[in-house]
Design a protein around this motif. Structure first.
Motif, mmCIF file in Angstrom:
data_model
loop_
_atom_site.group_PDB
_atom_site.id
_atom_site.type_symbol
_atom_site.label_atom_id
_atom_site.label_comp_id
_atom_site.label_asym_id
_atom_site.label_seq_id
_atom_site.Cartn_x
_atom_site.Cartn_y
_atom_site.Cartn_z
ATOM 1 N N ASP A 81 -32.326 1.447 73.286
ATOM 2 C CA ASP A 81 -33.052 0.185 73.195
ATOM 3 C C ASP A 81 -33.894 0.158 71.935
ATOM 4 O OD1 ASP A 81 -34.025 -0.779 76.593
ATOM 5 O OD2 ASP A 81 -32.241 -1.169 75.380
ATOM 6 N N LYS A 90 -32.798 -10.221 70.633
ATOM 7 C CA LYS A 90 -32.799 -10.181 69.162
ATOM 8 C C LYS A 90 -32.678 -11.589 68.596
ATOM 9 C CE LYS A 90 -31.724 -6.732 66.023
ATOM 10 N NZ LYS A 90 -31.198 -5.476 65.702
ATOM 11 N N ASN A 91 -31.806 -12.384 69.207
ATOM 12 C CA ASN A 91 -31.646 -13.758 68.753
ATOM 13 C C ASN A 91 -32.917 -14.565 68.939
ATOM 14 O OD1 ASN A 91 -29.048 -13.376 67.952
ATOM 15 N ND2 ASN A 91 -28.157 -14.007 69.908
ATOM 16 N N GLU A 131 -38.037 -3.053 64.969
ATOM 17 C CA GLU A 131 -38.319 -2.992 63.542
ATOM 18 C C GLU A 131 -39.275 -1.840 63.299
ATOM 19 O OE1 GLU A 131 -38.060 -7.763 62.576
ATOM 20 O OE2 GLU A 131 -39.992 -6.762 62.714
ATOM 21 N N LYS A 169 -39.259 -16.390 66.377
ATOM 22 C CA LYS A 169 -40.225 -15.561 65.683
ATOM 23 C C LYS A 169 -41.557 -15.343 66.391
ATOM 24 C CE LYS A 169 -38.452 -15.603 61.084
ATOM 25 N NZ LYS A 169 -37.547 -14.568 61.646
ATOM 26 N N LEU A 175 -33.247 -2.385 68.788
ATOM 27 C CA LEU A 175 -34.098 -3.567 68.682
ATOM 28 C C LEU A 175 -35.239 -3.429 67.690
ATOM 29 C CD1 LEU A 175 -34.453 -4.272 72.501
ATOM 30 C CD2 LEU A 175 -33.146 -5.620 70.876
ATOM 31 N N HIS A 218 -35.824 -13.440 68.913
ATOM 32 C CA HIS A 218 -36.793 -13.033 67.916
ATOM 33 C C HIS A 218 -36.506 -13.675 66.581
ATOM 34 C CE1 HIS A 218 -38.690 -9.984 65.099
ATOM 35 N NE2 HIS A 218 -39.695 -10.529 65.758
ATOM 36 N N GLN A 219 -35.197 -13.763 66.256
ATOM 37 C CA GLN A 219 -34.868 -14.340 64.951
ATOM 38 C C GLN A 219 -35.142 -15.831 64.912
ATOM 39 O OE1 GLN A 219 -30.912 -12.973 64.419
ATOM 40 N NE2 GLN A 219 -31.600 -11.078 63.450
ATOM 41 N N TYR A 232 -42.115 -4.391 72.986
ATOM 42 C CA TYR A 232 -41.117 -4.033 73.991
ATOM 43 C C TYR A 232 -41.322 -2.574 74.387
ATOM 44 C CZ TYR A 232 -36.380 -3.795 75.955
ATOM 45 O OH TYR A 232 -35.303 -3.654 76.774
ATOM 46 N N ARG A 248 -30.017 -7.582 75.389
ATOM 47 C CA ARG A 248 -30.644 -7.056 74.175
ATOM 48 C C ARG A 248 -30.349 -7.967 73.008
ATOM 49 N NH1 ARG A 248 -30.231 -0.975 75.378
ATOM 50 N NH2 ARG A 248 -27.990 -1.115 75.150
ATOM 51 N N LEU A 249 -29.084 -8.385 72.947
ATOM 52 C CA LEU A 249 -28.672 -9.286 71.870
ATOM 53 C C LEU A 249 -29.428 -10.597 71.971
ATOM 54 C CD1 LEU A 249 -26.695 -8.659 69.728
ATOM 55 C CD2 LEU A 249 -24.959 -9.966 70.935
ATOM 56 N N PHE A 257 -40.842 -7.130 65.683
ATOM 57 C CA PHE A 257 -40.290 -6.662 66.949
ATOM 58 C C PHE A 257 -40.742 -5.225 67.099
ATOM 59 C CE2 PHE A 257 -36.739 -7.846 69.934
ATOM 60 C CZ PHE A 257 -37.001 -6.833 70.827
#
Lengths: 240, 328, 323
Positions: free
Chosen positions: A201, A182-183, A207, A189, A205, A185-186, A194, A178-179, A36
């Motif tokens: 932000d 993130k989800n 990494e 994948k 978010l 992305h998890q 961004y 945003r959440l 991310f």
């Protein structure tokens, strides 16, 4: 997988007939696969250009931009499996939400039942399934952005590009989305890039974070590295 | 698409604005073709159509300079330089034809032009919305009737004993078949009258829209100052639409030569050729009736085209001068 | 400040009984008798205008239902179908019966229908393609646009165009009436303008999703330009429905290919009163034929155009009044 690397990459865009403005100046960075990656910087620092470059949408460039081992000029948009989301209205106004989200899949000639399944799943995942038969003009801006995310997600892209998509939203909705990102992305994948001018932000978010200013790469690193950076611009940017 | 830089950025980058040595034309073309070839291929049917039906005929214009013989064709006929034009210009009736064309065009640009404007203005003073709509819709009806039918109707009305002939006889005119009357402005007036009847409703649309779009504050201010409908029309509506009227007039100059001829073709008859014959019908007759002199006919067509194009350029220039905008 | 306002209001206060009926630009205005006179004259004048527009077609309608032998000698407007004193009903359907049986006329209708449908469809596809190509940002879009615009300024004229069509072998066939006039540069320019107004982001999104140009044309750009497209189509339909001139040039002798307008022209030419008076046993219903066919030919357009009024008016405003 979907590794992106910029090597001495410069991008120009056309101001007038013969005058070009330098938008990115010899950027070198690597975006690891499935990460991310957040690009921060003030307005006009070249974030959008960076994203457009990955799409192959910048006319005049210099240096190398390699995605998964292939230079970006040689990649066909159709096969690239990238999605792009910005602040602008990009939904098709004459189609319903369902048809909007189904559009990428129809381009890929998936068969009807699978399209139905995937669209419904994605709409459900983003909690907008009740909007399926509405037209974009009947949606609020926040709902529209969620539909746009759905459309971006439905083709299971390897790379997802976001260009300040939530800057027009109210804080609660911003948090929620945003959440959601993130989800996504998890679970799925993809490699997410961004772009934003909002540090919150970035820190929530990202990494890995890159700081751009005036087309130049000021700093790159994890959240902690950026926070403890001693570069002048980064410090001033952090204090805003 | 790409964000425009703010001034701070722009200032910093000012020294970095490059005049990139442009890739050579050939290279840019190659790049463009590679990227957009699909679009160009898709365009081919359009290209074909345009080349065949718009540009190919232009080559036929060479016939204007030839002693054209149908059997020999374009390539076999010999050139006679401007002989066709000489024949054309010095024919007895050419001057008359020109006069007729000019007369009808002039009427078209004056009376024919102003009627829709006046109609739109009058319409704007009608307050009863339903009635106004009924009037508008009725006024569109003549526009949608085909030319053949329009001519048929008017022929009947203009004939001896027809409605219009009767109406005019109240004013002292002899009840006659007006379409057989060869005196000078008669046919021109008939032609213009038909044009008006057909086009006034449709032509008023744009003026009605402009009048309706006048800033309502102007009307309110005038009303507060005591102006009634009529005064308001004079002092608010008319001045507001003058720019549009002028634009439309200049545009009309460019197209006045190019239309309305099939109506004349249906209306006229040999007995009134001397007032009714206009350039386009003249060309038609030379080509298809009687002498079938294609060379002269094409020369006449070229002549007309030249005039029309000149008028178009003039009108566009005028228009641009007056409104600082252009047609294209 | 407050005191100033109060004082101002007091000075300008008009007691209710003295106030005039004047409202600001509102519905009630102080009516002078001159204004009333003007209104009356205007409304009456407009009524005459309405009559002038409607009466001719009404005349056609009533004539078509009248008795042919009487109609021949009738001068002036037929306000109500005229019948023989011994006639049973108000309407004489003889003309329509004749129309119904006339093969030629029905083929005329069929032909017109074919020409309208064919020309409009073909023209529309070309318009979309042409407009799309010009509206893209590519190197050739400017030269191509120029090429289209030039066609509006220069014409080959009657003969050269005829010769091209002849060379293509289309003279005397249906194609001459479908292909050559189906579109014009101006429509493509108008469509290109409409396409340019479509937000670029929708097109980009489609491209990213892998849409090809045809998809973008017909599924992204065109649906968002529907109102202008409708206007162009309506104009084309009406133009071709009413067209007679190309047919008179390209298929003058082939009656089975004639559009309806050409038939009307023919019937009108045949129905000179003199020919009836000379014939031994004339069928006066034939004289009605022209009115019947005119009515039937004009009816579709006249009945349908009110439905599309919104588009037609919008189209005029967008495109400026042509012709």
């Amino acid at each position: 997988m979907a590794k992106i690397s910029f090597q001495d990459f410069s991008a120009y865009y056309k101001l007038k007939k013969k005058k070009y403005v330098l938008s990115l100046n010899k950027i070198t960075l690597e975006i690891p696969s499935e990460s991310f990656f957040v690009v921060v910087g003030p307005s006009g620092s070249g974030k959008t250009t960076l994203l457009k470059a990955i799409l192959g949408g910048v006319e005049l460039t210099d240096g190398l931009l390699i995605i998964n081992g292939t230079s970006v000029e040689n990649i066909k948009k159709k096969e690239a499996n990238i999605s792009y989301l910005s602040q602008e209205y990009s939904l098709y106004p004459h189609m319903t939400v369902y048809e909007n989200v189904a559009f990428p899949l129809r381009r890929m000639r998936t068969d009807f039942q699978e399209i139905d399944l995937r669209v419904k799943t994605v709409l459900d995942y983003l909690k907008i399934d009740f909007l399926a038969s509405r037209k974009p003009r009947q949606l609020s801006y926040g709902q529209m952005q969620r539909v746009a995310i759905a459309r971006a997600l439905v083709k299971n892209p390897r790379i997802m590009l976001f260009d300040e998509p939530f800057s027009n939203l109210e804080p609660t909705l911003k948090n929620e989305l945003r959440l959601t990102l993130k989800n996504i992305h998890q679970e799925f994948k993809p490699t997410i890039i961004y772009a934003t001018h909002d540090l919150t932000d970035a820190f929530i978010l990202g990494e890995k974070i890159a700081v751009l200013n005036g087309g130049e790469l000021e700093a790159i690193g994890t959240k902690e590295e950026i926070e403890n950076s001693d570069k002048a611009f980064v410090r001033s940017f952090l204090s805003r | 698409m790409v964000q425009k830089p703010n001034t701070e950025f722009q200032a910093k980058q000012a020294r970095l604005i490059h005049s990139i040595p442009k890739l050579s034309f050939g290279k840019r073309l190659k790049k463009d073709l590679k990227k957009n070839w699909v679009v160009y291929v898709i365009f081919l049917p359009v290209l074909l159509y345009v080349l065949l039906f718009n540009y190919a005929p232009l080559f036929g214009l060479v016939m204007a300079f030839q002693d054209f013989n149908v059997l020999k064709g374009v390539f076999g006929s010999s050139f006679n330089n401007f002989a066709n034009f000489k024949t054309l210009f010095f024919r007895d009736n050419f001057g008359i034809v020109l006069r007729n064309t000019a007369g009808m065009a002039l009427l078209n640009l004056t009376v024919g032009f102003i009627v829709p404007v006046i109609f739109a203005l009058l319409l704007s003073t009608i307050r009863h919305k339903r009635y106004k709509r009924v009037i508008q819709i009725s006024s569109y009806i003549p526009y949608f009737i085909s030319t053949v039918v329009v001519v048929a109707l008017w022929k009947e009305f203009l004939d001896e004993g027809g409605v219009i002939a009767n109406f005019l006889s109240w004013f002292g005119f002899r009840n006659q078949n007006w379409l057989a009357n060869n005196k000078v402005p008669v046919f021109w007036l008939i032609n213009t009258a038909i044009d008006i009847w057909v086009g006034f409703g449709y032509g008023a649309i744009i003026y009605c829209a402009a009048i309706a779009n006048v800033n309502p504050n102007l009307h309110e201010a005038a009303a507060i100052d005591g102006a009634g409908e009529w005064k308001r029309m004079w002092h608010v509506s008319i001045p507001s639409i003058i720019p549009l009227v002028v634009t439309m007039l200049t545009l009309r100059i460019g197209t006045v030569f190019l239309q309305g001829f099939d109506k004349v073709l249906l209306l006229y008859s040999p007995s009134i050729y001397s007032t009714a014959d206009c350039l386009t019908t003249y060309i038609y007759r030379i080509a298809f009736a009687g002498s079938a002199d294609y060379g002269v006919s094409t020369a006449a067509g070229l002549f007309q085209s030249a005039i029309a194009t000149t008028l178009l350029i003039i009108s566009n220039y005028l228009n641009r001068k007056i409104t600082k905008s252009s047609l294209f | 400040m407050h005191e100033i306002l109060v004082k101002a209001r007091e000075e300008h206060y008009i007691p209710p009984e003295k106030r005039s009926n004047k409202y600001h630009g509102g519905m009630v205005e102080h009516k002078s008798w001159l204004g009333v006179l003007y209104t009356v004259i205007l409304y009456a004048f407009m009524a005459i205008i309405i009559l002038i527009c409607i009466v001719p077609m009404w005349h056609v309608l009533t004539s078509s239902l009248s008795d042919g032998s009487i109609l021949l000698f009738k001068k002036g407007i037929v306000w109500w179908p005229i019948q023989d004193s011994g006639a049973e009903s108000m309407f004489n359907w003889g003309g329509y019966k004749l129309l119904f049986r006339n093969r030629g006329i029905w083929s005329g209708f069929l032909n017109t229908f074919i020409y309208v449908a064919g020309s409009t469809t073909l023209g529309f596809v070309l318009n979309v393609i042409g407009g799309y190509t010009i509206s893209r940002k590519s190197m050739l879009s400017r030269p191509l646009a120029l090429m289209l615009v030039l066609t509006l300024m220069f014409h080959g004229g009657l003969i050269p165009t005829y010769m091209v069509i002849k060379a293509l072998g289309m003279v005397g066939t249906r194609w001459a009436l479908i292909i050559p006039g189906c579109t014009s540069g101006i429509f493509m320019v108008i469509m290109a303008n409409a396409f340019r107004n479509v937000p670029e982001s929708t097109i980009e999104a489609a491209e990213i999703d892998g849409a090809g140009h045809f998809t973008i044309m017909f599924q992204v750009v065109l649906p968002q330009s529907l109102s202008i497209a409708t206007v162009i189509i309506l104009n084309t339909v009406i133009l071709h429905w009413n067209s007679w001139y190309p047919a008179s040039i390209y298929v003058p002798t082939k009656r089975n290919l004639w559009p309806i307008q050409l038939w009307i022209k023919e019937i009108l030419a045949q129905n000179q009163p003199s020919s009836f008076l000379q014939a031994a046993n004339p069928d006066y219903n034939k004289y009605l034929l022209q009115y019947c066919v005119i009515l039937i030919a004009s009816l579709p357009v006249l009945l349908l155009f009110p439905l599309f009024l919104k588009y037609i008016e919008k189209g005029v405003i967008i495109g400026g009044v042509k012709e």
